[in-house]
Design an enzyme around this catalytic site. Structure first.
Site, PDB file in Angstrom:
ATOM      1  N   ASP A 242      37.039  52.218  50.442  1.00 33.49           N
ATOM      2  CA  ASP A 242      37.458  51.971  49.784  1.00 33.49           C
ATOM      3  C   ASP A 242      39.054  52.844  49.935  1.00 33.49           C
ATOM      4  OD1 ASP A 242      36.603  52.680  46.031  1.00 33.49           O
ATOM      5  OD2 ASP A 242      35.562  52.799  47.817  1.00 33.49           O
TER       6      ASP A 242
ATOM      7  N   GLU B  37      44.498  51.448  43.657  1.00 25.85           N
ATOM      8  CA  GLU B  37      43.855  52.521  43.247  1.00 25.85           C
ATOM      9  C   GLU B  37      43.657  53.677  43.691  1.00 25.85           C
ATOM     10  OE1 GLU B  37      39.729  51.696  42.305  1.00 25.85           O
ATOM     11  OE2 GLU B  37      39.646  53.238  41.205  1.00 25.85           O
TER      12      GLU B  37
ATOM     13  N   ASP C  59      43.247  46.958  44.547  1.00 24.14           N
ATOM     14  CA  ASP C  59      42.325  47.268  43.584  1.00 24.14           C
ATOM     15  C   ASP C  59      40.791  47.021  44.939  1.00 24.14           C
ATOM     16  OD1 ASP C  59      39.150  48.465  43.271  1.00 24.14           O
ATOM     17  OD2 ASP C  59      39.382  47.980  41.090  1.00 24.14           O
TER      18      ASP C  59
ATOM     19  N   ILE D 264      38.128  48.209  46.371  1.00 30.42           N
ATOM     20  CA  ILE D 264      36.992  47.596  45.711  1.00 30.42           C
ATOM     21  C   ILE D 264      37.434  48.633  43.998  1.00 30.42           C
ATOM     22  CG2 ILE D 264      34.512  48.929  45.877  1.00 30.42           C
ATOM     23  CD1 ILE D 264      34.975  49.326  49.231  1.00 30.42           C
ATOM     24  N   ASP D 265      36.872  47.708  44.061  1.00 32.32           N
ATOM     25  CA  ASP D 265      36.492  47.163  42.770  1.00 32.32           C
ATOM     26  C   ASP D 265      34.764  47.224  42.033  1.00 32.32           C
ATOM     27  OD1 ASP D 265      36.911  47.312  39.615  1.00 32.32           O
ATOM     28  OD2 ASP D 265      36.769  44.831  39.461  1.00 32.32           O
TER      29      ASP D 265
ATOM     30  N   THR E 235      32.648  50.171  42.674  1.00 41.93           N
ATOM     31  CA  THR E 235      32.393  50.991  43.321  1.00 41.93           C
ATOM     32  C   THR E 235      30.463  51.233  43.422  1.00 41.93           C
ATOM     33  OG1 THR E 235      34.217  51.531  43.876  1.00 41.93           O
ATOM     34  CG2 THR E 235      32.847  52.922  44.806  1.00 41.93           C
TER      35      THR E 235
ATOM     36  N   SER F 278      32.272  44.653  38.794  1.00 43.43           N
ATOM     37  CA  SER F 278      34.231  44.308  38.969  1.00 43.43           C
ATOM     38  C   SER F 278      34.197  43.443  38.621  1.00 43.43           C
ATOM     39  CB  SER F 278      33.414  44.484  40.089  1.00 43.43           C
ATOM     40  OG  SER F 278      32.711  43.183  40.846  1.00 43.43           O
TER      41      SER F 278
ATOM     42  N   ARG G 150      35.116  42.846  27.573  1.00 42.39           N
ATOM     43  CA  ARG G 150      34.752  44.168  27.796  1.00 42.39           C
ATOM     44  C   ARG G 150      35.397  45.009  26.649  1.00 42.39           C
ATOM     45  NH1 ARG G 150      34.766  46.492  32.867  1.00 42.39           N
ATOM     46  NH2 ARG G 150      35.586  48.397  33.125  1.00 42.39           N
TER      47      ARG G 150
ATOM     48  N   ASP H 225      42.420  46.582  37.664  1.00 42.59           N
ATOM     49  CA  ASP H 225      40.734  45.952  37.121  1.00 42.59           C
ATOM     50  C   ASP H 225      41.271  44.739  36.510  1.00 42.59           C
ATOM     51  OD1 ASP H 225      39.282  48.250  38.484  1.00 42.59           O
ATOM     52  OD2 ASP H 225      39.738  49.273  36.310  1.00 42.59           O
TER      53      ASP H 225
HETATM   54  N1  LIG Z   1      35.435  55.075  30.888  1.00 37.58           N
HETATM   55  C1  LIG Z   1      35.663  53.845  31.806  1.00 37.58           C
HETATM   56  N2  LIG Z   1      36.207  52.776  30.300  1.00 37.58           N
HETATM   57  C2  LIG Z   1      35.958  51.269  31.143  1.00 37.58           C
HETATM   58  N3  LIG Z   1      36.072  51.227  32.091  1.00 37.58           N
HETATM   59  C3  LIG Z   1      36.078  52.171  33.088  1.00 37.58           C
HETATM   60  C4  LIG Z   1      35.854  53.832  32.247  1.00 37.58           C
HETATM   61  N4  LIG Z   1      35.969  54.365  33.598  1.00 37.58           N
HETATM   62  C5  LIG Z   1      35.917  53.787  34.776  1.00 37.58           C
HETATM   63  N5  LIG Z   1      36.299  52.117  34.696  1.00 37.58           N
HETATM   64  C6  LIG Z   1      37.120  51.108  35.293  1.00 37.58           C
HETATM   65  O1  LIG Z   1      35.907  50.530  35.211  1.00 37.58           O
HETATM   66  C7  LIG Z   1      36.086  49.776  36.504  1.00 37.58           C
HETATM   67  C8  LIG Z   1      34.366  48.819  36.953  1.00 37.58           C
HETATM   68  O2  LIG Z   1      34.454  48.397  36.116  1.00 37.58           O
HETATM   69  P1  LIG Z   1      33.575  47.235  35.615  1.00 37.58           P
HETATM   70  O3  LIG Z   1      33.123  46.473  34.514  1.00 37.58           O
HETATM   71  O4  LIG Z   1      32.672  46.756  36.604  1.00 37.58           O
HETATM   72  O5  LIG Z   1      32.233  48.491  34.973  1.00 37.58           O
HETATM   73  S1  LIG Z   1      30.351  48.784  35.540  1.00 37.58           S
HETATM   74  O6  LIG Z   1      30.242  49.240  36.603  1.00 37.58           O
HETATM   75  O7  LIG Z   1      29.669  47.353  36.165  1.00 37.58           O
HETATM   76  O8  LIG Z   1      30.432  49.390  35.180  1.00 37.58           O
HETATM   77  C9  LIG Z   1      35.846  50.475  37.577  1.00 37.58           C
HETATM   78  O9  LIG Z   1      36.545  50.633  39.077  1.00 37.58           O
HETATM   79  P2  LIG Z   1      36.164  50.603  40.135  1.00 37.58           P
HETATM   80  O10 LIG Z   1      36.803  52.308  40.111  1.00 37.58           O
HETATM   81  O11 LIG Z   1      37.250  49.970  41.620  1.00 37.58           O
HETATM   82  O12 LIG Z   1      34.996  50.562  40.161  1.00 37.58           O
HETATM   83  C10 LIG Z   1      36.779  51.397  36.839  1.00 37.58           C
HETATM   84  O13 LIG Z   1      38.709  51.575  36.859  1.00 37.58           O
HETATM   85 MG   LIG Z   2      38.149  48.754  39.495  1.00 39.89          MG
HETATM   86 MG   LIG Z   3      38.338  50.533  42.865  1.00 40.62          MG
HETATM   87 MG   LIG Z   4      37.261  53.799  41.192  1.00 34.58          MG
END
Ligand SMILES: Nc1ncnc2c1ncn2[C@@H]1O[C@H](COP(=O)(O)OS(=O)(=O)O)[C@@H](OP(=O)(O)O)[C@H]1O
Ligand SMILES: [Mg+2]
Ligand SMILES: [Mg+2]
Ligand SMILES: [Mg+2]
Length: 354
Positions: free
Chosen positions: A47, A70, A135, A137-138, A140, A265, A282, A295
């Site tokens: 990241d 991020e 972002d 790495i979306d 992660t 992601s 979502r 995101d």
């Molecule tokens: N509580 C809550 N509710 C909603 N979203 C949140 C929450 N916490 C974190 N995030 C953010 O979700 C990003 C990843 O989303 P995804 O749709 O890929 O989620 S998942 O990992 O498949 O469940 C993730 O992005 P990355 O941190 O870049 O991976 C977060 O930004």
């Molecule tokens: Mg993300």
């Molecule tokens: Mg990220």
């Molecule tokens: Mg993150």
């Protein structure tokens, strides 16, 4: 005359492509080096490294632009071994095509400059001027388990997304490949790696991710919905990010029997934009969580340019103009323009919003 945002698009695509090389190196060569952030979410050396490389490319080409990204360098400033590991990666990751690498402005000078680059992503965002959202790495968690993740970059001008790029190293190159749960298991890199782009008013494209110059592109389009009961949903993997129970009830009310496909992601936005899936929901799980602009910015534009409509659960367009979060929106409903009203109506019925 070249089309509007041609240079921004080219630099954004090359920057995402270079950052994706780094994330793949982390996955294949390195201990992932996961650290926990204040909100308990994971962040890896990938990241930080990807963010540094993308920002360096933007600063070299568009020095006056603001950047909302991020990650921040604070943790690295007092952790020399972690900083050194990231610098080893950043200082040795390049595009294999010399002209493409030089278009990105070349290498970062030293560790200090790398930290400065990472912290250039601290803009508050807002409704004025040119602001990039990154972002690195979306998804992660998806990245760590060999599932879906995306390197995400978007340019907003006066609060409106004009350019969006998503690098998805673990999605199939083939736009027509069916969506399956096995996308989460990612055994080999064979046939995988896709770069998606959209420019406002110019449509959306996909091309294979490469390690050098850009591969030829193809136009992508969402599948027109003729029978909503035959549609496929994409949703988050984490039940804590989107309410799976409500999603299942919505599917049932629409007569949908296909199992939903769960992936991490913005690969979800890319998958529906190319017609591999149909609908991305979502559904808010928490009353207080505010979605982050990085995101959603690139995915929102790519889906709309591919013939989709993207709103929140109240039917409002996502509003990227108010800062680092989507404070004026709750959840996401993304579907082909023709099917969106029907999907939104059922979302609102199930969530008791009407
Ligand atoms: N509580 C809550 N509710 C909603 N979203 C949140 C929450 N916490 C974190 N995030 C953010 O979700 C990003 C990843 O989303 P995804 O749709 O890929 O989620 S998942 O990992 O498949 O469940 C993730 O992005 P990355 O941190 O870049 O991976 C977060 O930004
Ligand atoms: Mg993300
Ligand atoms: Mg990220
Ligand atoms: Mg993150």
């Amino acid at each position: 005359m070249s089309s509007p945002y041609a240079k921004e698009l080219e630099i954004a695509q090359l920057a995402v492509q270079r950052a994706a090389i780094l994330t793949k190196r982390v996955f294949h060569e390195k201990a992932k080096g996961t650290v926990s952030k204040d909100d308990k979410s994971p962040v890896t050396i990938g990241d930080f490294g990807a963010q540094a490389l993308i920002i360096a490319a933007l600063k070299a080409n568009f020095p006056a632009d603001e950047i909302v990204a991020e990650e921040e360098a604070a943790q690295l400033r007092d952790d020399a071994p972690l900083r050194q590991t990231i610098w080893d990666l950043v200082s040795t990751t390049q595009l294999s095509d010399a002209a493409a690498e030089s278009a990105l402005g070349g290498a970062i000078k030293d560790e200090d400059e790398m930290l400065t680059m990472i912290d250039h992503g601290a803009s508050k965002g807002g409704a004025k001027g040119r602001i990039w959202a990154i972002d690195p790495i979306d998804g992660t968690k998806g990245f760590l388990r060999g599932g879906q993740y995306a390197v995400c970059l978007a340019l907003m001008v006066d609060g409106d997304v004009k350019v969006g790029v998503l690098g998805c190293p673990n999605l199939p190159v083939d736009d027509a490949a069916p969506l399956t749960g096995s996308m989460e298991s990612g055994q080999t890199d064979e046939g995988k790696g896709c770069l998606f782009s959209g420019v406002l008013g110019q449509g959306a494209t996909s091309r294979p991710l490469t390690t050098g110059s850009l591969a030829p592109e193809k136009k992508i389009a969402m599948k027109a919905i003729t029978d909503i009961a035959a549609a496929t949903f994409c949703e988050s993997v984490e039940a804590g990010h989107s309410a799976h129970g409500d999603q299942a009830e919505i599917a049932k009310k629409l007569g949908i029997t296909n199992p939903s496909v769960r992936m991490d992601s913005q690969a979800k936005y890319a998958s529906i934009a190319r017609g591999a899936g149909d609908i991305y929901l979502r559904l808010p799980v928490s009353a207080t969580y505010q979605e982050k602009i990085w995101d959603h910015a690139a995915g929102d534009l790519i889906v709309r340019e591919a013939g989709g409509a993207v709103t929140d659960i109240h039917g409002k367009r996502l509003d990227f103009s108010i800062g680092r979060t989507l404070a004026n929106n709750k959840g996401v409903v993304a579907a082909p323009v023709g099917g969106h009203p029907q999907v939104l109506a059922v979302v609102q019925e199930v969530l008791s919003l009407k």
